[in-house]
Design a protein around this motif. Sequence first.
Motif, PDB file in Angstrom:
ATOM      1  N   LYS A  30       6.494  61.299   6.614  1.00 46.96           N
ATOM      2  CA  LYS A  30       7.289  60.138   7.010  1.00 46.96           C
ATOM      3  C   LYS A  30       8.676  60.202   6.392  1.00 46.96           C
ATOM      4  N   GLY A  34      12.277  60.668   8.365  1.00 41.49           N
ATOM      5  CA  GLY A  34      13.325  59.674   8.167  1.00 41.49           C
ATOM      6  C   GLY A  34      14.595  60.272   7.604  1.00 41.49           C
ATOM      7  N   ALA A 272      17.722  51.150  17.120  1.00 40.54           N
ATOM      8  CA  ALA A 272      16.279  51.231  16.901  1.00 40.54           C
ATOM      9  C   ALA A 272      15.893  52.499  16.148  1.00 40.54           C
ATOM     10  N   ILE A 273      16.511  53.626  16.486  1.00 39.59           N
ATOM     11  CA  ILE A 273      16.177  54.890  15.828  1.00 39.59           C
ATOM     12  C   ILE A 273      16.631  54.872  14.373  1.00 39.59           C
ATOM     13  N   GLY A 275      16.947  52.175  12.471  1.00 39.92           N
ATOM     14  CA  GLY A 275      16.004  51.303  11.767  1.00 39.92           C
ATOM     15  C   GLY A 275      14.673  51.983  11.522  1.00 39.92           C
ATOM     16  N   THR A 276      14.210  52.764  12.497  1.00 39.15           N
ATOM     17  CA  THR A 276      12.953  53.502  12.329  1.00 39.15           C
ATOM     18  C   THR A 276      13.067  54.536  11.213  1.00 39.15           C
ATOM     19  N   ALA A 277      14.195  55.241  11.161  1.00 37.03           N
ATOM     20  CA  ALA A 277      14.393  56.245  10.111  1.00 37.03           C
ATOM     21  C   ALA A 277      14.382  55.608   8.729  1.00 37.03           C
ATOM     22  N   ALA A 279      12.970  52.774   7.928  1.00 33.52           N
ATOM     23  CA  ALA A 279      11.618  52.294   7.666  1.00 33.52           C
ATOM     24  C   ALA A 279      10.696  53.444   7.244  1.00 33.52           C
ATOM     25  N   LEU A 280      10.844  54.613   7.864  1.00 36.43           N
ATOM     26  CA  LEU A 280      10.029  55.767   7.479  1.00 36.43           C
ATOM     27  C   LEU A 280      10.326  56.201   6.045  1.00 36.43           C
TER      28      LEU A 280
END
Length: 325
Positions: A30, A34, A272-273, A275-277, A279-280
């Motif tokens: 993860k 990220g 979104a990407i 934020g996902t990175a 979060a990971l």
Amino acid sequence: MTASAVTMEQVAPVAVPAKRQRFRFVANKKAAVGLFILAIYGILAVIGPWITPYDPGARGDDLVQPPTAEHWMGTTHLGQDVFSQLLEGTRSVMFVGFFAGIVATVLSVIIGVTAGYVGGKTDEVLSALSNVFLVIPALPLIIIITSTLNNAEDWLIAMVIGLTSWSWNARVLRAQTLSLRRRDFVEAARATGERTWRVITFELLPNLTAVIASGFVGTVIFAVLSEITLAFIGVTSATTWNWGTILFWAQGQQALAQNAWWWFVPAGLAIAILGTALALVNFGIDEFVSPRLRSAGKTKIKTNTGRTVRMRIGFTPVIRKEPLP
């Protein structure tokens, strides 16, 4: 129970030599994904304005055109290239997010750790200061300040966000410091005559690294969303490109009603990407800190029959010779 009680095999764990990993955090899948995504965003933030195929503000003859070979992400109502605007806006978003995160993290570490370790009146004063900033609504205050100042630059927006978003992390660090200040290694360092700043720097901060990193990531997420929100509602300058500015013009020109999906979808996906990175990376920090999360589903043991069983959190593997009646 009946006389024919079910017998069980004894599960004998087999010692497996653990390989020392120097970069155990990066080895986390993860965290690695990220960090890889963040590295791409960082590169685009540096070279983005130099590799834009068009001037983001330049008008053209192709009005509200879908993606083509000339305009990879289509054009706006003025013929502006959306792909160039997206690349240009990456620098602003990344700069504001990480600069605000650094400012808020430095303040939270100084105030939170000092309050927790020193104690006494210093703790009371710093805790009161944290409580004041904790109840201040950050986003409305940012809107008031940035709307008052004409053409607020990125560094000013980042500074305002950082100065208004440190209090929560400071409270967390104070609580963690209070739990560490009476530990044996801290008492031993104090007994040997170490100065306060050395005890904090070399004894406390290394044990607070994960908490500090997690707070930094959370602040970056908040700063990015705050800057995009400010641009989307038209508080900041509409001539400075970032992803929120793209969404501001798309919403103002009713891109959704015109079925111009290429006008707002790329910016939304970029947000979104990112934020996902982040979060990971945050999930990777949690697993790196917690051995229980890090070893979940990774421990294998062997029974005396040679069968391998994978351990899981909350479950104890049991091998039965006979089925239950």
